[in-house]
Design a protein around this motif. Structure first.
Motif, mmCIF file in Angstrom:
data_model
loop_
_atom_site.group_PDB
_atom_site.id
_atom_site.type_symbol
_atom_site.label_atom_id
_atom_site.label_comp_id
_atom_site.label_asym_id
_atom_site.label_seq_id
_atom_site.Cartn_x
_atom_site.Cartn_y
_atom_site.Cartn_z
ATOM 1 N N ASN A 11 57.261 48.559 51.162
ATOM 2 C CA ASN A 11 56.825 47.358 51.875
ATOM 3 C C ASN A 11 55.950 46.445 51.015
ATOM 4 O O ASN A 11 55.304 45.525 51.539
ATOM 5 N N ARG A 30 46.520 47.573 52.561
ATOM 6 C CA ARG A 30 46.187 47.639 53.987
ATOM 7 C C ARG A 30 45.971 49.090 54.418
ATOM 8 O O ARG A 30 45.070 49.402 55.214
ATOM 9 N N ARG A 31 46.798 49.964 53.915
ATOM 10 C CA ARG A 31 46.642 51.384 54.248
ATOM 11 C C ARG A 31 45.327 51.936 53.686
ATOM 12 O O ARG A 31 44.630 52.705 54.341
ATOM 13 N N GLU A 60 50.975 46.162 51.667
ATOM 14 C CA GLU A 60 50.954 47.280 52.612
ATOM 15 C C GLU A 60 50.173 48.467 52.054
ATOM 16 O O GLU A 60 49.503 49.189 52.786
#
Length: 376
Positions: free
Chosen positions: A360, A367-368, A364
């Motif tokens: 992604n 963000r994780r 991503e």
């Protein structure tokens, strides 16, 4: 008084840039505590006469370096200026309170006795409050010395009530007073002279009255004599106050009252310092907790990144193995179990693609990393 955290390097620079007196004023500490800090944390200080040589422009000794030490920061006692100001304010309060006691006198007669004193006049208390061994009832009319004791007690209670205290008493004649958060409790009593004869063959006596009592009773007994009229105030914070040969208790009452009020000031000041120390401890604990949480969050993000790197490495191995598997000849329509070989290959491609942490994009991934930081 309180303590602050001081850096060795910061203190070292200040000591060699300005005289020690200015450093003491800067930290609001004392020479003793500053010298103790320097000795404990190995901070070199200028030798005696150093700043005089600086003023005269003479050649200065070599400045010793700050050597490494186990601790780079230490605790330094501070708050001396404030304590001095509080001492001055306290002395001013002493003078103000003392001036209010200049005309302080115990009345010759009680017109309106204090409620606690009125209990005595009603004859409620008996000998058990004075530990009489003969259990003789202690009732009115009172002796002149007892009247004197009650006048002193009445004056003492009314004077402190005028300063904000409220009083109550228990069944053992302990009197409890409270003014705000400050509490005192004391016992007020008359001393009795007690003579106890315990040996029937005793031939020597300390007083003539012991001899007469022995000849009258001729048996082992204990006798309580009349009160001597000595008044006492006994308290855990006020120690013992009683009549003296050169100074009766009436003349000591102003000092006794002053000590009570100053003790209240000290207690209030100690409570303020205790709250400040508690606040400092809470602030240090909050700083430590924030640092712990930050480290825990960093570690959680690193663990998540490590997990993704491991997944990416595993995905690469599986993909290489899958490509090697596809290079082998096979009949895609052959059914093995519930799936054909082509269906098995599609299933593997789906699973390998799902393991890719980069599928992604980079956003991503970050963000994780941020999500795991916000989880307690």
């Amino acid at each position: 008084m309180s303590e602050i955290t001081v850096s060795r390097e910061e203190l070292y620079k200040m000591l060699w840039e300005m005289p020690m007196k200015q450093v003491i004023d800067h930290y609001d500490t004392s020479y003793h505590h500053l010298r103790k800090f320097c000795d404990e944390y190995k901070v070199p200080t200028p030798p005696s006469g150093y700043w005089k040589q600086v003023e005269l422009g003479k050649e200065l000794p070599v400045q010793p370096p700050l050597k490494p030490y186990n601790y780079e920061k230490g605790r330094l006692r501070t708050g001396f200026k404030r304590e001095t100001e509080l001492d001055r304010a306290r002395l001013e309060r002493v003078r103000k309170i003392s001036s209010g006691f200049e005309k302080f006198k115990v009345p010759e007669r009680l017109a309106r006795p204090h409620p606690i004193v009125s209990v005595f006049f009603k004859g409620v208390y008996n000998s058990r409050h004075y530990n009489h061994e003969n259990q003789k009832q202690y009732e009115p009319p009172f002796s002149p010395e007892t009247h004197r004791a009650l006048r002193i007690l009445d004056t003492f209670l009314k004077a402190l009530e005028a300063k904000g205290y409220s009083f109550e008493e228990d069944q053992n004649w302990w009197i409890y007073g409270q003014s705000g958060s400050h509490k005192i409790h004391f016992r007020f009593r008359e001393q009795y002279r007690q003579v106890k004869i315990t040996h029937p063959k005793r031939t020597s006596f300390a007083t003539e009255i012991e001899r007469k009592l022995y000849h009258l009773m001729r048996r082992e007994s204990s006798v309580t004599l009349e009160p001597k009229g000595i008044v006492e105030f006994t308290s855990d914070r006020l120690s013992l106050w009683a009549d003296k040969e050169t100074k009766p208790l009436e003349e000591q009452l102003p000092q006794l009252l002053l000590n009570v009020l100053l003790d209240r000031d000290r207690a209030e000041h100690e409570a303020i310092l205790a709250r400040e120390r508690e606040k400092e401890r809470d602030e240090r604990a909050a700083i430590r907790e924030a640092e712990r949480r930050r480290k825990a969050q960093d570690q959680a993000s690193l663990d998540a990144f490590t997990s993704m790197a491991t997944a990416w490495e595993t995905k690469g191995k599986l993909q290489s193995f899958y490509f090697a598997l596809r290079s082998l000849p096979d009949d895609g329509s052959t059914v093995i179990g519930e799936r054909s070989i082509d269906e098995w290959k599609a299933w593997l491609e789906q699973k390998i693609a799902a393991m890719d942490p980069l599928r992604n994009g980079a956003e991503e991934v970050f963000r994780r990393l941020e999500r795991v930081r916000n989880v307690d």
